[in-house]
Design a protein around this motif. Structure first.
Motif, mmCIF file in Angstrom:
data_model
loop_
_atom_site.group_PDB
_atom_site.id
_atom_site.type_symbol
_atom_site.label_atom_id
_atom_site.label_comp_id
_atom_site.label_asym_id
_atom_site.label_seq_id
_atom_site.Cartn_x
_atom_site.Cartn_y
_atom_site.Cartn_z
ATOM 1 N N CYS A 160 54.449 105.714 37.554
ATOM 2 C CA CYS A 160 55.342 105.485 38.699
ATOM 3 C C CYS A 160 54.872 106.263 39.921
ATOM 4 O O CYS A 160 54.894 105.735 41.044
ATOM 5 N N ARG A 161 54.433 107.500 39.709
ATOM 6 C CA ARG A 161 53.909 108.305 40.831
ATOM 7 C C ARG A 161 52.711 107.603 41.465
ATOM 8 O O ARG A 161 52.585 107.547 42.689
ATOM 9 N N ASN A 162 51.829 107.052 40.634
ATOM 10 C CA ASN A 162 50.649 106.364 41.164
ATOM 11 C C ASN A 162 51.027 105.110 41.941
ATOM 12 O O ASN A 162 50.400 104.784 42.951
ATOM 13 N N LYS A 163 52.040 104.393 41.480
ATOM 14 C CA LYS A 163 52.484 103.205 42.210
ATOM 15 C C LYS A 163 53.034 103.592 43.577
ATOM 16 O O LYS A 163 52.831 102.866 44.551
ATOM 17 N N ILE A 164 53.715 104.717 43.645
ATOM 18 C CA ILE A 164 54.224 105.188 44.936
ATOM 19 C C ILE A 164 53.070 105.675 45.806
ATOM 20 O O ILE A 164 52.976 105.329 46.991
ATOM 21 N N LYS A 165 52.188 106.446 45.197
ATOM 22 C CA LYS A 165 51.057 107.011 45.939
ATOM 23 C C LYS A 165 50.165 105.925 46.535
ATOM 24 O O LYS A 165 49.703 106.029 47.667
ATOM 25 N N PHE A 166 49.941 104.852 45.766
ATOM 26 C CA PHE A 166 49.053 103.776 46.204
ATOM 27 C C PHE A 166 49.829 102.525 46.621
ATOM 28 O O PHE A 166 49.336 101.404 46.485
ATOM 29 N N ALA A 167 51.021 102.720 47.147
ATOM 30 C CA ALA A 167 51.892 101.597 47.508
ATOM 31 C C ALA A 167 51.227 100.657 48.497
ATOM 32 O O ALA A 167 51.314 99.432 48.352
ATOM 33 N N ASP A 168 50.559 101.200 49.492
ATOM 34 C CA ASP A 168 49.918 100.342 50.502
ATOM 35 C C ASP A 168 48.833 99.480 49.882
ATOM 36 O O ASP A 168 48.759 98.276 50.138
ATOM 37 N N GLU A 169 47.983 100.086 49.037
ATOM 38 C CA GLU A 169 46.903 99.341 48.413
ATOM 39 C C GLU A 169 47.421 98.268 47.447
ATOM 40 O O GLU A 169 46.789 97.247 47.250
ATOM 41 N N LEU A 170 48.579 98.540 46.833
ATOM 42 C CA LEU A 170 49.156 97.597 45.874
ATOM 43 C C LEU A 170 50.050 96.560 46.543
ATOM 44 O O LEU A 170 50.568 95.668 45.878
ATOM 45 N N GLY A 171 50.248 96.675 47.849
ATOM 46 C CA GLY A 171 51.053 95.694 48.574
ATOM 47 C C GLY A 171 52.554 95.922 48.464
ATOM 48 O O GLY A 171 53.334 95.017 48.748
ATOM 49 N N PHE A 172 52.975 97.114 48.041
ATOM 50 C CA PHE A 172 54.413 97.404 47.952
ATOM 51 C C PHE A 172 54.947 97.683 49.353
ATOM 52 O O PHE A 172 54.255 98.219 50.211
ATOM 53 N N GLU A 173 56.191 97.307 49.569
ATOM 54 C CA GLU A 173 56.861 97.665 50.801
ATOM 55 C C GLU A 173 58.057 98.529 50.422
ATOM 56 O O GLU A 173 58.749 98.255 49.456
ATOM 57 N N TYR A 174 58.292 99.556 51.175
ATOM 58 C CA TYR A 174 59.428 100.412 50.913
ATOM 59 C C TYR A 174 60.002 100.911 52.220
ATOM 60 O O TYR A 174 59.376 100.837 53.272
ATOM 61 N N GLY A 175 61.235 101.380 52.136
ATOM 62 C CA GLY A 175 61.920 101.860 53.330
ATOM 63 C C GLY A 175 63.107 102.690 52.925
ATOM 64 O O GLY A 175 63.263 103.045 51.755
ATOM 65 N N PHE A 176 63.936 102.986 53.866
ATOM 66 C CA PHE A 176 65.120 103.801 53.616
ATOM 67 C C PHE A 176 66.334 102.907 53.416
ATOM 68 O O PHE A 176 66.486 101.895 54.105
ATOM 69 N N ALA A 177 67.210 103.289 52.503
ATOM 70 C CA ALA A 177 68.457 102.563 52.293
ATOM 71 C C ALA A 177 69.326 102.727 53.528
ATOM 72 O O ALA A 177 69.356 103.797 54.137
ATOM 73 N N THR A 178 70.005 101.654 53.889
ATOM 74 C CA THR A 178 70.851 101.716 55.087
ATOM 75 C C THR A 178 72.323 101.889 54.743
ATOM 76 O O THR A 178 73.159 101.997 55.620
ATOM 77 N N ASN A 179 72.650 101.866 53.445
ATOM 78 C CA ASN A 179 74.046 102.083 53.051
ATOM 79 C C ASN A 179 74.071 102.831 51.733
ATOM 80 O O ASN A 179 73.037 103.109 51.134
ATOM 81 N N ASP A 180 75.276 103.189 51.282
ATOM 82 C CA ASP A 180 75.398 103.959 50.034
ATOM 83 C C ASP A 180 74.875 103.182 48.850
ATOM 84 O O ASP A 180 74.376 103.734 47.911
#
Length: 180
Positions: A160-180
């Protein structure tokens, strides 16, 4: 307050009710109904009713076997509909239900921190895996605890750490939650 079995005619309604909760898909009747095709398995759908007869919690038990070797697995539940419920009372009632229905043992894999803590404090629940044939989700910790941001990623599994670390290379998109 006690647990009662839900009639099959109500199950579609419960699929809808659970959508407005944080229930795991393991608890939904539409998902659990697939267990009917496993050898000696039957899903048991329960509702916890209060003194007024209103549902305050929901639970799917995967029943495996028959008396005297009947086991119960509650996977990622129970689901509290009434957040004011005392978790210890809910668990005490589950124990009463399982005893009355002659389960040899009942394993609960909660997905809520308050239920997990109550299970750890209850000496009737042993923190051992007595049903290793089903590995499912109980070996995974889906409860995310509030911790400093610098410790959060370190607490994840390596893959899981590697997927987060290499998110750009793997094509993942992430952001901040806008609500609870």
């Amino acid at each position: 307050m006690h647990w009662i079995r839900i009639d099959k005619t109500e199950l579609d309604d419960w699929n809808e009710i659970l959508k407005s909760t944080d229930a795991s898909f393991f608890q939904y009747p539409y998902y659990a109904s697939g267990y009917e095709h496993f050898f000696l398995s039957t899903p048991v759908y329960l509702k916890f009713v209060n003194e007024a007869g209103n549902a305050a919690a929901f639970c799917t038990i995967l029943k495996i076997g028959y008396y005297p070797l009947k086991f119960g697995l509650i996977i990622r539940g129970p689901v509290l509909l009434d957040k004011t419920l005392e978790v210890k009372k809910v668990l005490a009632s589950i124990k009463q239900y399982s005893t009355a229905h002659k389960y040899a043992f009942l394993r609960i894999n909660p997905d809520a921190v308050d239920i997990e803590k109550a299970l750890q404090q209850d000496t009737d629940f042993v923190q051992l895996d007595y049903f290793p044939a089903y590995k499912g989700s109980q070996s995974k910790d889906f409860n995310v605890y509030n911790m400093p941001e610098e410790n959060l990623i370190a607490s994840f599994r390596r893959d899981c750490r590697n997927k987060i670390k290499f998110a750009d290379e793997l094509g993942f998109e992430y952001g901040f939650a806008t609500n609870d």
